[in-house]
Design a protein around this motif. Structure first.
Motif, PDB file in Angstrom:
ATOM      1  N   UNK A 116      54.440  64.812  35.072  1.00  0.00           N
ATOM      2  CA  UNK A 116      55.474  64.409  34.315  1.00  0.00           C
ATOM      3  C   UNK A 116      54.994  63.145  33.593  1.00  0.00           C
ATOM      4  N   UNK A 117      54.381  62.240  34.195  1.00  0.00           N
ATOM      5  CA  UNK A 117      53.847  60.864  33.434  1.00  0.00           C
ATOM      6  C   UNK A 117      52.884  61.173  32.446  1.00  0.00           C
ATOM      7  N   UNK A 118      52.260  62.510  32.388  1.00  0.00           N
ATOM      8  CA  UNK A 118      51.229  62.445  31.459  1.00  0.00           C
ATOM      9  C   UNK A 118      51.684  62.798  29.994  1.00  0.00           C
ATOM     10  N   UNK A 119      52.995  63.268  30.153  1.00  0.00           N
ATOM     11  CA  UNK A 119      53.917  63.545  28.780  1.00  0.00           C
ATOM     12  C   UNK A 119      54.705  62.451  28.343  1.00  0.00           C
ATOM     13  N   UNK A 120      54.650  61.336  29.085  1.00  0.00           N
ATOM     14  CA  UNK A 120      55.516  60.254  28.380  1.00  0.00           C
ATOM     15  C   UNK A 120      54.856  59.902  27.000  1.00  0.00           C
ATOM     16  N   UNK A 121      53.480  59.580  26.999  1.00  0.00           N
ATOM     17  CA  UNK A 121      53.085  59.182  25.814  1.00  0.00           C
ATOM     18  C   UNK A 121      53.562  59.960  24.513  1.00  0.00           C
ATOM     19  N   UNK A 122      53.679  61.351  24.791  1.00  0.00           N
ATOM     20  CA  UNK A 122      54.081  62.260  23.607  1.00  0.00           C
ATOM     21  C   UNK A 122      55.592  61.891  23.387  1.00  0.00           C
ATOM     22  N   UNK A 123      56.634  61.679  24.239  1.00  0.00           N
ATOM     23  CA  UNK A 123      57.723  61.169  24.061  1.00  0.00           C
ATOM     24  C   UNK A 123      57.763  59.698  23.186  1.00  0.00           C
TER      25      UNK A 123
ATOM     26  N   UNK B  64      68.156  57.869  22.812  1.00  0.00           N
ATOM     27  CA  UNK B  64      69.132  58.041  23.937  1.00  0.00           C
ATOM     28  C   UNK B  64      69.153  59.680  24.275  1.00  0.00           C
ATOM     29  N   UNK B  65      69.361  60.475  23.126  1.00  0.00           N
ATOM     30  CA  UNK B  65      69.466  61.733  23.473  1.00  0.00           C
ATOM     31  C   UNK B  65      68.117  62.302  23.884  1.00  0.00           C
ATOM     32  N   UNK B  66      67.030  61.705  23.591  1.00  0.00           N
ATOM     33  CA  UNK B  66      65.778  62.307  24.230  1.00  0.00           C
ATOM     34  C   UNK B  66      65.707  61.614  25.692  1.00  0.00           C
ATOM     35  N   UNK B  67      66.008  60.518  25.941  1.00  0.00           N
ATOM     36  CA  UNK B  67      66.026  59.847  27.304  1.00  0.00           C
ATOM     37  C   UNK B  67      66.919  60.721  28.206  1.00  0.00           C
ATOM     38  N   UNK B  68      68.130  61.068  27.883  1.00  0.00           N
ATOM     39  CA  UNK B  68      68.925  61.787  28.814  1.00  0.00           C
ATOM     40  C   UNK B  68      68.215  63.082  29.063  1.00  0.00           C
TER      41      UNK B  68
ATOM     42  N   UNK C 182      65.781  66.191  33.415  1.00  0.00           N
ATOM     43  CA  UNK C 182      64.469  66.851  33.634  1.00  0.00           C
ATOM     44  C   UNK C 182      63.652  66.281  35.095  1.00  0.00           C
ATOM     45  N   UNK C 183      63.592  65.276  34.912  1.00  0.00           N
ATOM     46  CA  UNK C 183      62.817  64.539  36.340  1.00  0.00           C
ATOM     47  C   UNK C 183      63.738  64.532  37.435  1.00  0.00           C
ATOM     48  N   UNK C 184      64.985  64.352  37.293  1.00  0.00           N
ATOM     49  CA  UNK C 184      66.044  64.681  38.354  1.00  0.00           C
ATOM     50  C   UNK C 184      65.917  65.876  39.044  1.00  0.00           C
TER      51      UNK C 184
ATOM     52  N   UNK D 108      57.962  52.386  28.111  1.00  0.00           N
ATOM     53  CA  UNK D 108      58.582  51.916  29.256  1.00  0.00           C
ATOM     54  C   UNK D 108      59.776  52.281  30.145  1.00  0.00           C
ATOM     55  N   UNK D 109      60.806  52.800  29.413  1.00  0.00           N
ATOM     56  CA  UNK D 109      62.064  53.220  30.017  1.00  0.00           C
ATOM     57  C   UNK D 109      61.746  54.718  30.818  1.00  0.00           C
ATOM     58  N   UNK D 110      61.178  55.469  30.186  1.00  0.00           N
ATOM     59  CA  UNK D 110      60.673  56.678  30.809  1.00  0.00           C
ATOM     60  C   UNK D 110      59.742  56.259  32.000  1.00  0.00           C
ATOM     61  N   UNK D 111      58.843  55.776  31.872  1.00  0.00           N
ATOM     62  CA  UNK D 111      57.908  55.200  33.148  1.00  0.00           C
ATOM     63  C   UNK D 111      58.731  54.613  34.260  1.00  0.00           C
ATOM     64  N   UNK D 112      59.446  53.649  33.789  1.00  0.00           N
ATOM     65  CA  UNK D 112      60.306  53.081  35.021  1.00  0.00           C
ATOM     66  C   UNK D 112      61.340  54.127  35.558  1.00  0.00           C
ATOM     67  N   UNK D 113      62.097  54.851  34.894  1.00  0.00           N
ATOM     68  CA  UNK D 113      62.904  55.791  35.248  1.00  0.00           C
ATOM     69  C   UNK D 113      62.306  56.877  36.354  1.00  0.00           C
ATOM     70  N   UNK D 114      61.136  57.266  35.835  1.00  0.00           N
ATOM     71  CA  UNK D 114      60.234  58.478  36.488  1.00  0.00           C
ATOM     72  C   UNK D 114      59.959  57.797  37.873  1.00  0.00           C
ATOM     73  N   UNK D 115      59.330  56.698  37.786  1.00  0.00           N
ATOM     74  CA  UNK D 115      59.098  55.927  39.123  1.00  0.00           C
ATOM     75  C   UNK D 115      60.263  55.927  40.124  1.00  0.00           C
ATOM     76  N   UNK D 116      61.286  55.298  39.493  1.00  0.00           N
ATOM     77  CA  UNK D 116      62.535  55.459  40.365  1.00  0.00           C
ATOM     78  C   UNK D 116      62.778  56.551  41.053  1.00  0.00           C
ATOM     79  N   UNK D 117      62.869  57.623  40.275  1.00  0.00           N
ATOM     80  CA  UNK D 117      63.300  59.093  40.833  1.00  0.00           C
ATOM     81  C   UNK D 117      62.116  59.548  41.814  1.00  0.00           C
ATOM     82  N   UNK D 118      60.824  59.217  41.352  1.00  0.00           N
ATOM     83  CA  UNK D 118      59.731  59.705  42.421  1.00  0.00           C
ATOM     84  C   UNK D 118      60.062  58.984  43.711  1.00  0.00           C
ATOM     85  N   UNK D 119      60.332  57.707  43.825  1.00  0.00           N
ATOM     86  CA  UNK D 119      60.324  56.996  45.033  1.00  0.00           C
ATOM     87  C   UNK D 119      61.644  57.419  45.745  1.00  0.00           C
ATOM     88  N   UNK D 120      62.723  57.770  45.100  1.00  0.00           N
ATOM     89  CA  UNK D 120      63.942  58.267  45.727  1.00  0.00           C
ATOM     90  C   UNK D 120      63.625  59.752  46.430  1.00  0.00           C
TER      91      UNK D 120
END
Length: 388
Positions: free
Chosen positions: A239-246, A267-271, A276-278, A361-373
């Motif tokens: 999932x991290x490998x796609x963040x640059x494209x977003x 905001x629409x994209x982030x949601x 998808x991460x969740x 930064x937002x996607x990387x942060x949220x992805x890390x949060x969810x992966x750790x959860x």
């Protein structure tokens, strides 16, 4: 730099960032919809349907689960899409050798061409029909994998029978050797559909991904249940490998000289992406409930170890806006992006750069949060039976 990156770079230089953003959006949507079709077959009563359900993160009694029973319950070729990744479909095939599906016509009747690979399941020794089917699948240029099901039953029965003399490793080796003799194969995967984190399911998963065409590996990985901490880490990397494209898409949208458009689109994209991460990490409400039930752990106990502000929440624009505004850096970047538009000559390029940084930064942060959860929930659910 791969071929697609070169295309995007050239498009930015020749047609502009908005065109590049559209190209990336098409690419990402195509990636989401890459089909993976898995044929699950074997003799009647071998546990095919239970395996189909477990692979999709469902219990046998859940809505949308393949029906199971002590007699043959699969009489038709039935597709079961993954509930969160519908491009990955497990096909519950009728047992080979039944009246309606005789062994000599089986592959033709099930339309074998549409499957990426087959999993042949047995709850005892693999029999003559299984060997014939494997040989025919191989002859037609498809991959197949033998799965010996209900291993947990066998281990429990042997432990009860042998008592203090019981040795699990010897028992598993004996079962494996017995299976291999039946089909003249060097590899049989021992699997418990009710305890996928045990025995050979992780090895099966690794083998499937390794032998699939490169463009289908990512699709399969995201759909595989979280059976180890290693799987969760691999999902995060994918999932991290796609963040640059977003982030590049966000910058492309920011190139339009319309105040407010970039933030609304971001905001629409982030949601969409965070949802998808969740679900990929199994942290949506239905996946958590299924895990609590299958692991025998109270749902509240699983939720108690989730520490991110996304824990147990419905992902919405309001939630993401609130979390971004609580972050000093996130709020500052959004404000700076909009404000920079009004700077003569340099405004739009500056807004694009800030949009890229804030989205990444937002996607990387949220992805890390969810992966750790996800790692904490997995460890809580399965305790000492975990391994990377």
């Amino acid at each position: 730099m791969d071929e697609f990156e070169e295309e995007v770079k050239e498009l930015i230089q020749t047609r502009g960032p908005a065109e590049a953003a559209a190209k990336i959006n098409t690419y990402l949507e195509k990636q989401k919809n890459i089909p993976v079709n898995i044929g699950i077959t074997g003799e009647s009563g071998s546990g095919k349907s239970t395996f189909v359900n477990a692979f999709r993160g469902l219990d046998d009694g859940d809505e949308g689960a393949a029906p199971t029973g002590i007699v043959e319950t699969t009489s038709e070729i039935t597709p079961y899409p993954h509930p969160h990744h519908p491009n990955v479909v497990l096909w519950d095939l009728p047992g080979i050798g039944t009246t309606k599906f005789p062994a000599d016509k089986y592959l033709k009747l099930v339309e074998f061409e549409k499957f990426d690979f087959f999993i042949i399941i047995s709850d005892t020794r693999f029999r003559e029909n299984d060997a014939k089917l494997a040989k025919e699948i191989q002859r037609m240029g498809k991959k197949f994998y033998f799965v010996r099901s209900k291993i947990d039953h066998n281990v429990r029965d042997e432990e009860r029978r042998q008592k203090s003399a019981f040795n699990e490793e010897k028992t598993l080796n004996r079962i494996r050797e017995n299976c291999i003799q039946g089909v003249n194969s060097q590899q049989v995967f021992l699997v418990s559909s009710v305890e996928l984190h045990l025995y050979d399911f992780r090895l099966l998963e690794e083998t499937l991904r390794k032998e699939l065409p490169a463009h289908k590996r990512h699709a399969l990985l995201l759909a595989i249940p979280n059976v180890s901490l290693g799987i969760i880490s691999k999902k995060k990397e994918a999932l991290q490998s796609k963040i640059k494209w977003y982030a590049i898409m966000s910058a492309g949208i920011a190139s339009a000289p319309l105040p407010g458009l970039s933030i609304a689109a971001d905001l629409t994209m982030l949601v969409t992406v965070i949802r998808e991460y969740q679900v990929t990490f199994g942290l949506d409400s239905s996946s958590l409930q299924n895990l609590a039930h299958s692991a025998g752990v109270p749902l509240n106990d699983l939720k108690s170890v989730m520490t991110s502000p996304l824990a147990g929440k419905e992902i919405s624009k309001e939630l993401i806006t609130k979390l971004l505004s609580m972050s000093v850096g996130g709020a500052a970047l959004m404000a700076a992006e909009e404000g920079s538009r009004f700077i003569p000559l340099f405004g739009i390029p500056a807004a694009m750069g800030l949009s890229f940084i804030s989205t990444y930064r937002a996607l990387d942060t949220f992805l890390t949060m969810l992966a750790e959860d996800a790692q904490r929930v997995f460890t809580k659910a399965l305790g000492l039976n975990t391994s990377v």
